[in-house]
Structures are given as structure tokens and as C-alpha cells.
Motif scaffolding. Structure first.
Motif, mmCIF file in Angstrom:
data_model
loop_
_atom_site.group_PDB
_atom_site.id
_atom_site.type_symbol
_atom_site.label_atom_id
_atom_site.label_comp_id
_atom_site.label_asym_id
_atom_site.label_seq_id
_atom_site.Cartn_x
_atom_site.Cartn_y
_atom_site.Cartn_z
ATOM 1 N N TYR A 85 0.884 -1.111 -0.047
ATOM 2 C CA TYR A 85 -0.058 0.001 -0.090
ATOM 3 C C TYR A 85 0.992 1.337 0.062
ATOM 4 N N MET A 92 -3.039 4.304 -6.777
ATOM 5 C CA MET A 92 -4.507 3.520 -6.766
ATOM 6 C C MET A 92 -5.421 4.709 -6.951
ATOM 7 N N THR A 93 -6.588 4.229 -7.493
ATOM 8 C CA THR A 93 -7.647 5.080 -7.660
ATOM 9 C C THR A 93 -8.367 5.372 -6.103
ATOM 10 N N VAL A 96 -9.918 1.995 -4.817
ATOM 11 C CA VAL A 96 -8.911 1.003 -4.633
ATOM 12 C C VAL A 96 -8.327 1.119 -3.211
ATOM 13 N N LYS A 97 -7.885 2.450 -3.250
ATOM 14 C CA LYS A 97 -7.135 2.939 -1.879
ATOM 15 C C LYS A 97 -8.243 2.834 -0.732
ATOM 16 N N THR A 100 -8.529 -0.781 0.336
ATOM 17 C CA THR A 100 -7.038 -1.251 0.810
ATOM 18 C C THR A 100 -7.049 -0.850 2.088
ATOM 19 N N LYS A 220 -13.728 4.524 -11.503
ATOM 20 C CA LYS A 220 -12.239 3.740 -11.660
ATOM 21 C C LYS A 220 -11.797 4.349 -12.948
#
Length: 220
Positions: A85, A92-93, A96-97, A100, A220
Motif C-alpha cells: 500500500y 491507486m484509484t 481501491v485506495k 485497501t 475507476k
């Protein structure tokens, strides 16, 4: 997390002694007219002389090692995810971020919960392993007390209840208990540390660096 990983060789005998209700402290009324005779023993000392202690320590260390291995596995998985990460988070988008970060928070919480349950599990395992030895000590305390005419037998170990603050040497029946079990008394074992063991640095729950605040989800 695991209190006995580094100090299992000096097993917490104070904890063991506290589990044992020493002697018939509340004697039946029938003894009221008999001459009062009070003896005492150190359960820690008696337990330290018993051959069972080595096996108890060995089994407890093995169980402790298993728990530590599980904890390290979870720590490794968490750290791997965190490293990925930190290295790729900027690419990351937002969606997604955020996902995560949520996963990392869940993994960290899981580590904290495992740390707590592992400690409880280790204490339960210790009690389970010590129980037969403590039952054996209690049985022989009762036998020695009956044979020698002791109305009460107290525990002289600090931190146990009741605590003997003073008593004559001839009131100490510890060696009589060992002899009753067929054990030749040796020099007293080093006094156990009654203070709580410090948490092993290798098994502490890692604290993740603060994750970046989650951004509002976008496409995204």
C-alpha cells in the motif's frame, strides 16, 4: 502478547500457588476441642522440587511457541499488505485506495484480537497443565496434616491467600510434603518473580502507520 515466550523456564509458580486452596483452612467443628496446631508450606517451593515441573515447562513452552508462530504469520501478512500500500498507494484509484485502507484496518484489528485471545489461551493452558500437580500437592498436604495433627495449614508464598507473615521453622511442613511424595528435598529454588511478565517485543501487536484518509469514492 505471549508472557512466557522468554521466561517460561521460570514458570509463574506464584500463579500456580494462587490456584491451590492450601490445607483444610476451614476445619470441621469436630476439631474445635482438639489442640490448635498450625503449620505452613510454600507451594512454590514444593512445586519447584517436583519432577513434573520440567514437563509442565516443556509443554507450556511448546504451546507458547505455536501461538507466537501464528502471531508472526499474521504480522507478516499485515506488513506485506502495508508495504504494498505504501509503495503503490499513490497510483491507486480512490476506490481501491479506500478498500485497501479498510482491509489494513481490519487486519490490524485482527492482530489485536489475536493478541488478547492468545494471552487468555496461554493462561488457560498453564492452569490445565498445573492442575494435576496442584491436586497432588493438596492431597499430600492433607495427608501430612492428618498424620502430624495440624489443624490448619497456611501458604507462606507472597501474593497467595492466606499469607503467612511469621511462623516458627518447625511449623514449615514443606519438606514433609515432599518426602510424602517420595521426593528428596534439595536447596530451595530461586524465588520466582511475582511481577507480570513483560510482553515479548517479537510478539507485540504492530501498530500500522496512520493510513491516508479515505477519499470519497469516484469512478475507476
Amino acid at each position: 502478547m505471549i508472557s512466557f515466550v522468554n521466561r517460561v523456564k521460570t514458570i509463574h509458580l506464584t500463579f500456580a500457588a494462587a490456584l491451590l486452596v492450601v490445607g483444610s483452612f476451614f476445619a470441621p467443628a469436630a476439631h474445635a476441642q482438639a489442640p490448635l496446631k498450625i503449620g505452613y508450606t510454600s507451594v512454590e517451593y514444593v512445586l519447584s522440587q517436583m519432577p513434573e515441573r520440567k514437563q509442565i515447562e516443556s509443554d507450556l513452552k511448546a504451546y507458547s511457541t505455536q501461538l507466537e508462530a501464528q502471531m508472526k504469520s499474521k504480522q507478516t501478512a499485515f506488513q506485506t499488505k502495508l508495504d504494498a500500500y505504501q509503495k503503490g498507494g499513490s497510483a491507486m484509484t480512490a476506490v481501491v485506495k479506500a478498500d485497501t485502507e479498510k482491509e489494513l484496518q481490519g487486519m490490524q484489528q485482527g492482530l489485536q484480537e489475536f493478541s488478547s485471545t492468545a494471552q487468555q489461551s496461554l493462561q488457560q493452558k498453564q492452569q490445565q497443565l498445573l492442575s494435576p500437580a496442584l491436586d497432588k500437592i493438596q492431597k499430600n498436604i492433607d495427608l501430612v496434616a492428618a498424620e502430624s495433627g495440624y489443624t490448619y495449614v497456611l501458604n507462606s508464598d507472597a501474593g497467595s491467600s492466606p499469607i503467612l507473615l511469621h511462623g516458627p521453622k518447625d511449623g514449615d511442613i514443606s519438606d514433609l510434603i515432599l518426602k510424602k511424595m517420595g521426593i528428596t528435598p534439595t536447596a530451595a529454588a530461586p524465588a520466582p518473580n511475582a511481577q507480570p511478565a513483560q510482553q515479548s517485543s517479537a510478539t507485540k501487536t504492530p501498530v500500522a502507520p496512520a493510513a491516508a484518509p479515505s477519499k470519497s469514492k469516484g469512478k475507476k
